[in-house]
Design an enzyme around this catalytic site. Structure first.
Site, PDB file in Angstrom:
ATOM      1  N   CYS A 811       0.840  -1.200   0.000  1.00  0.00           N
ATOM      2  CA  CYS A 811       0.000   0.000   0.000  1.00  0.00           C
ATOM      3  C   CYS A 811       0.872   1.245   0.000  1.00  0.00           C
ATOM      4  O   CYS A 811       1.810   1.354   0.803  1.00  0.00           O
ATOM      5  CB  CYS A 811      -0.924  -0.030   1.220  1.00  0.00           C
ATOM      6  SG  CYS A 811      -1.959   1.442   1.391  1.00  0.00           S
ATOM      7  N   CYS A 895      29.021 -22.827  -1.814  1.00  0.00           N
ATOM      8  CA  CYS A 895      29.602 -21.594  -1.284  1.00  0.00           C
ATOM      9  C   CYS A 895      29.244 -20.376  -2.109  1.00  0.00           C
ATOM     10  O   CYS A 895      29.598 -19.245  -1.726  1.00  0.00           O
ATOM     11  CB  CYS A 895      31.124 -21.719  -1.172  1.00  0.00           C
ATOM     12  SG  CYS A 895      31.960 -22.040  -2.747  1.00  0.00           S
ATOM     13  N   CYS A 938      21.402 -14.249   2.739  1.00  0.00           N
ATOM     14  CA  CYS A 938      19.963 -14.060   3.010  1.00  0.00           C
ATOM     15  C   CYS A 938      19.382 -15.390   3.487  1.00  0.00           C
ATOM     16  O   CYS A 938      19.492 -16.410   2.790  1.00  0.00           O
ATOM     17  CB  CYS A 938      19.237 -13.579   1.764  1.00  0.00           C
ATOM     18  SG  CYS A 938      17.448 -13.408   1.992  1.00  0.00           S
ATOM     19  N   CYS A 952      24.604  -0.636  10.010  1.00  0.00           N
ATOM     20  CA  CYS A 952      23.205  -0.926  10.383  1.00  0.00           C
ATOM     21  C   CYS A 952      22.954  -2.420  10.273  1.00  0.00           C
ATOM     22  O   CYS A 952      23.232  -3.040   9.247  1.00  0.00           O
ATOM     23  CB  CYS A 952      22.256  -0.141   9.487  1.00  0.00           C
ATOM     24  SG  CYS A 952      20.511  -0.412   9.889  1.00  0.00           S
ATOM     25  N   CYS A 965      18.157  -9.331  10.417  1.00  0.00           N
ATOM     26  CA  CYS A 965      19.355  -8.844  11.107  1.00  0.00           C
ATOM     27  C   CYS A 965      20.566  -9.559  10.513  1.00  0.00           C
ATOM     28  O   CYS A 965      20.594 -10.799  10.450  1.00  0.00           O
ATOM     29  CB  CYS A 965      19.237  -9.101  12.605  1.00  0.00           C
ATOM     30  SG  CYS A 965      20.742  -8.714  13.535  1.00  0.00           S
TER      31      CYS A 965
END
Length: 1131
Positions: A811, A895, A938, A952, A965
């Site tokens: 949205c 890998c 990921c 961050c 994280c």
């Protein structure tokens, strides 16, 4: 057999058990109540008290609960209700024991009207259902338990048998015919034995009949009344009135129950009395009840009353069966005598029992409430009756038994013969031939009259020669045998049946030849008419036309169909000419012609007379000719009458020009609708010219003075529901500062008639462009309540599809839904596809589908992302080396690093160790290369990034947009998460204590102390040949609104292995994670307490507990909490 003479209970218990066992065996196998009717009656007549007779039912308690009334009338009504309820319960039990059980036998619904008015109307009815097995209580009724697949047939049969016995006993108590009323005096109040009227004649036992038969001659003497043994009559009640009435109902022929003195003493049954005295002129007639007699049934048919007794074959028969049975040559000489059956006093206005299903019905009921069979139908007649003739329901069509006309289900009387629905076919009088003494029979003996068409048949057949219908009650000669139809006329009961004398030739009646000739002519004419009709059907001619043509050309040899083709047009023209001349002469005042035209009543003003001739069409003339049956004079009169009625109808519609009306009727073939269309066409011509003009229709103007015209246009164009809605549209358009269009107002008015609600629908602000739009031009997603205009909706998703990831299509106002929830994401994309189909261009929509397909493929465990380009594909092989189909470059499947020749036959760990020891470029990068190789992976799509984890910790994957994280791989939540006892509504993640998120705040020395304490080696000096001027670790940076990968570039310090302090801490934390070290070993009291609170560990301090002991106990509890499961632990 069970004794019914009041013997003791002990003497009747053993026969009772035998009858019960026999009835249970029959009922449990067949499930038909009729099969055990005799055994049930025997059990009901047994001289046993209810406590010994009933083993399953609590009969005494049921009777006491239902008869606790104050008056005898109420007790009798309660017993009648109990009889009905027991009849329904008996039906339930028979259904359960039947081999072919109903489809829904497992449940009994309380909302069934029959159940409510019968079983629920008495006390103890549901207890019987419990005994049947309906023990599972539901909201709408009772049912068998789920684990019961079949009912207990033996138990159900036993309970059903007792229900049938109790119903029979209660019914006898109501009628006053119970043989052992003394057993119920203490149970049912006001029960006393009623007086039983003895028969006025005694039936001679078979033994005495046999003795008399041996003494009786073969031929009975001339008229002599039979001897009867008469019993002494009982004293009649003072209220009983002797009435001389007929032996059958005056309408339907059944046993009467009422007599009406004002109607001449006519007798009626209950059903015919209701029908006959419903007329207003007979509604006040006073009728008297008749004490009906219960007659002995015939020994063959079991229906009619015994009126003849044969002493030779020991048979007691009715008249019809006697004539049929003794028509056989071997039984012609039997001696028969008419007798009168014994009479028993019984009330006619009592409930009656169906002979088929044994259901006790109300007195006024004509059909059985269970099987819907007539009241007078017996078990024998029902078994022999054709199943097709049985009424399916009171509302279905029924065929009259007298004239065979099919009537509607709601009618009671036949439309043709006006006989009642249940009346049987009336008997045809017997044509008694003259006595004959000669051997050969005369021709008249084989004649019989058809009941349907009255044709006299001359052959001994069972089917009429004219109508082909079977006449079961027709008369036929003896030569046809037993199969020939017969019609009997009952002789007087005092006259013995005599056989025709042998040798006397019957004399024919003088008029029989004329009648035969008439019948033969009727048959020939009927067969000829049928032949012509069948030929006409082949040529498309109706039977009415054939009949009318035969009336005109019947004397010639011309075929009716040929005559209709050649001569009928000229005849119709002649009829039209005659009608026109008659009309002209009628208007001129000719009295003779005026008398020939039928006068019709006129209402209102007459149409204007015209001097023109009457214009009639052939179609009208043909209809009049067919209605007149071929008579020309009647056809002319009918034609003029029909034309006058049509002219009057057109005049009432406003068309007064006679000439135009007559011309329109002529052109339309006499049809009023067609003439009306022709007359209205000139009136509608201006309207047609206006709507078909090339000029555009003016728009609806709310300020137009003619409000009604504007409302009519709104109704015609926009299909508004009412006139008031049209006025509401015009008033809203006239309000000041109106910015919305007519279509928007109409759409809002269709949804509601509330003016304030309509204004809210018309004024909605788009949160993206801040413009005001109506609700119909706003669009919203299914994941939130936000609404944006169509333009902003299309532009947002067009940009998101072209330039962003599939997970960025959320949205534009609130950013919903949460892309980290896979279930919510899949349902969101399925509905978004439907919304984007109409608002995106075709190329953009195809790109959206391509990305949606890639998103679905990423869930496949064999899906791989290429480390050289941004393409993905499915790898079906099991080798380490794989080649991207897009860029044609190879990489390792485990890998995810570019493929090198040294990787062949080496594992990924061995290849990484070889590069550290032998690759100069890798050695030059030092620990920066180590951090790059152990970069971010990921956890959702397994795409690897050669980046460090510093900076961050909130990382967003560029391939799947998964937010996690980078230190512990736990997902980030934008709203409330599913973690127990977490109420934080903003952006957050749950980090374990060994995550870089917490350890990056430790000093390098403290991290080194943890490694040294656990015996893990670490580097403090840079590798030989590594660059030391600046930190070369690659990291993701935000430059100009875009995320790019570039070296860190910060100044390095001594003792930190050639890295900046931030990345050196990351290096030390990676060693801690690789060896699964617990940082709680170096926690102080404050850090330990905060960690325990975060993991919800009890930090309550014990009484007089020392600090060291308290610290050791908290540390032990905290270390029992496992470390992060998703933390990368690469060595």
């Amino acid at each position: 057999m069970i004794s019914s003479s009041g013997s003791s209970s002990s003497s009747g218990s053993e026969p009772m058990d035998e009858v019960r066992r026999r009835a249970l065996s029959v009922l449990s196998s067949s499930g038909v109540a009729q099969d055990v009717k005799g055994d049930v009656q025997a059990m009901a007549d047994a001289a046993l008290p209810p406590s010994q007779k009933y083993q399953h039912l609590a009969a005494e308690s049921v009777l006491r609960e239902n008869t606790s009334s104050c008056s005898k009338h109420e007790v009798m009504e309660s017993l009648s209700r109990l009889v009905k309820a027991l009849s329904i319960l008996e039906k339930y039990g028979c259904n359960l024991t039947s081999p072919a059980r109903p489809r829904y036998w497992r449940s009994v619904k309380h909302n069934n009207p029959v159940f409510r008015t019968t079983v629920d109307a008495v006390k103890g009815g549901r207890r019987v259902l419990f005994l049947y097995g309906y023990t599972n209580q539901q909201m709408d009724g009772l049912s068998f338990p789920d684990d019961v697949s079949e009912p207990d047939t033996d138990k159900v049969a036993a309970v059903t048998l007792e229900v049938m016995t109790l119903r029979t006993e209660v019914d006898m108590l109501v009628k006053g015919t119970h043989p052992h009323v003394e057993n119920f005096k203490d149970i049912v109040p006001f029960v006393a034995q009623q007086d039983v009227t003895s028969a006025d004649a005694m039936v001679i036992p078979p033994e005495k009949e046999q003795q008399n038969m041996n003494k009786a001659p073969l031929v009975s003497p001339p008229p002599k009344p039979p001897q009867r043994l008469v019993a002494p009559p009982l004293k009649a009640k003072p209220s009983a009135v002797a009435v001389c009435v007929g032996s059958e109902c005056n309408l339907c022929g059944v046993a009467p129950s009422l007599v009406c003195p004002p109607c001449g003493g006519q007798s009626f049954c209950d059903a015919c009395d209701l029908l006959f005295h419903r007329h207003p002129s007979r509604a006040n007639h006073k009728r008297d009840k008749i004490h009906q007699t219960k007659h002995e049934p015939c020994g063959i048919c079991g229906i009619s009353v015994v009126q003849c007794q044969c002493s030779t074959c020991v048979q007691r028969l009715c008249v019809n069966c006697d004539l049929l049975f003794h028509s056989h040559p071997e039984r012609k000489g039997h001696n028969r005598t008419f007798v009168t059956a014994a009479k028993t006093s019984s009330l006619s206005l009592s409930p009656w029992e169906c002979s088929h299903c044994t259901t006790v019905n109300e007195m006024r009921a004509v059909l059985c409430s269970t099987c819907e069979r007539p009241r007078l139908a017996t078990a024998t007649s029902v078994a022999q009756e054709n199943p097709a003739s049985l009424p399916t329901s009171p509302s279905s069509e029924w065929q009259c038994r007298s004239c065979t006309v099919v009537n509607q289900g709601s009618s009671i009387l036949c439309e043709v013969c006006e006989r009642p629905r249940l009346a049987t076919r009336p008997p045809v009088p017997l044509v008694v031939p003259a006595p004959s003494n000669s051997g050969p029979r005369c021709e008249t003996e084989t004649k019989w009259t058809c009941q349907f068409c009255t044709y006299v048949n001359t052959k001994p057949t069972t089917v009429c020669e004219m109508c082909n219908l079977s006449c079961k009650d027709s008369a036929c000669s003896d030569s046809a045998g037993d199969s020939a139809p017969h019609s009997f006329q009952q002789p007087p009961p005092s006259v013995a049946i005599e056989q025709p004398q042998v040798g006397v030739k019957p004399q024919p009646k003088p008029r029989e030849s004329v009648e035969l000739r008439r019948q033969k002519l009727m048959r020939e004419d009927g067969l000829g008419l049928i032949h012509h009709i069948r030929e006409a059907e082949k040529r498309g001619v109706s039977p009415e036309e054939v009949y009318a043509a035969l009336c005109v050309c019947g004397g010639s040899n011309v075929s009716p169909c040929d005559w209709l083709t050649s001569e009928l047009p000229h005849l119709l023209d002649e009829i039209c000419a005659m009608a026109a001349s008659v009309q002209v002469n009628y208007r001129a005042g000719d009295s003779g012609i005026r008398a020939a035209v039928t006068a019709v009543e006129r209402d209102g003003e007459e149409p204007q007379e015209s001097d023109a001739n009457v214009k009639l069409s052939r179609a009208e003339a043909k209809l009049a000719w067919l209605a007149a049956g071929g008579d020309m004079e009647r056809a002319v009169t009918q034609l003029l009458r029909d034309r006058q009625a049509k002219m009057r109808e057109l005049h009432s519609l406003g068309f007064r020009d006679v000439a135009k009306c007559e011309e329109a009727l002529r052109l339309s073939g006499g049809e009023v609708k067609g003439a009306l269309s022709l007359l209205q066409r000139p009136l509608l011509e201006p309207y047609h010219q206006r709507i078909w003009t090339d000029f555009p229709e003016p728009q609806i103007d709310a300020a137009h003075p003619d409000k009604q015209r504007m409302c009519r246009r709104l109704l015609a164009l926009y299909d508004l529901p009412s006139w008031g809605r049209c006025e509401l549209v015009l008033s809203l358009l006239q309000e000041p500062d109106v910015t919305y269009s007519l279509e928007d107002v109409v759409q809002a008015v269709k949804e509601s008639h509330d003016r304030d609600f309509i204004r809210r629908l018309l004024k909605n602000e788009c949160p993206c462009c801040l413009c005001v739009f109506p609700r119909s031009k706003m669009q919203s997603l299914t994941s939130c309540q936000c609404s944006v205009c169509h333009d902003c909706f299309g532009q947002h998703f067009t940009i998101a599809v072209r330039d962003k990831h599939i997970r960025d299509m959320v949205c534009p106002v609130c950013g919903e839904p949460d892309i980290n929830d896979p279930e919510q994401l899949d349902s969101y994309f399925s509905t978004l596809d439907i919304q984007l189909r109409d608002c995106l261009d075709m190329d953009v929509y195809e790109l959206f589908h391509k990305k949606l397909t890639e998103h679905a493929l990423m869930k496949d465990p064999k899906f791989l992302w290429c480390c050289h380009c941004v393409s993905g594909f499915i790898n079906d092989g099991d080798q380490l080396k794989v080649t991207c189909p897009s860029c044609r470059q190879s990489f390792c499947t485990q890998c995810k690093k570019p493929w090198e020749a040294q990787h062949q036959d080496l594992s990924c760990e061995q290849f990484q160790l070889w590069k550290r020891e032998n690759d100069p470029e890798y050695q030059r990068q030092g620990l920066a290369g180590y951090l790059r190789d152990n970069g971010i992976t990921c956890p959702h799509c397994r795409f690897q990034y050669a980046l460090t984890k510093g900076g961050c910790m909130h990382f967003s994957c560029s391939q799947c947009r998964y937010q996690f994280c980078s230190g512990c791989n736990n997902p980030y939540h934008k709203t409330l998460c599913k973690t127990a006892q977490c109420s934080y509504p903003g952006l957050h993640a749950h980090h374990p204590r060994d995550c870089l998120f917490y350890l990056r705040d430790w000093e390098p020395q403290r991290l080194q102390d943890l490694l040294q304490k656990c015996g893990v080696e670490f580097n403090t000096d840079p590798d030989t040949g590594a660059q030391t001027d600046g930190c070369g670790v690659m990291e993701q940076k935000d430059e100009g609104g875009e995320q790019t990968d570039s070296p860190c570039g910060l100044q390095t310090q001594l003792g930190q292995a050639g890295l900046c302090e931030k990345h050196y801490r990351e290096y030390l934390v990676s060693l801690i994670n690789a060896h699964s070290l617990d940082p709680a070993l170096l926690y102080n009291v404050q850090e330990l307490t905060r960690a325990c609170e975060r993991y919800q560990v009890d930090i309550q301090r014990l009484e007089n507990e020392e600090d060291s002991v308290y610290h050791a106990r908290l540390l032990k509890k905290l270390m029992e909490v496992p470390l992060g499961e998703k933390v990368p632990r690469n060595k």
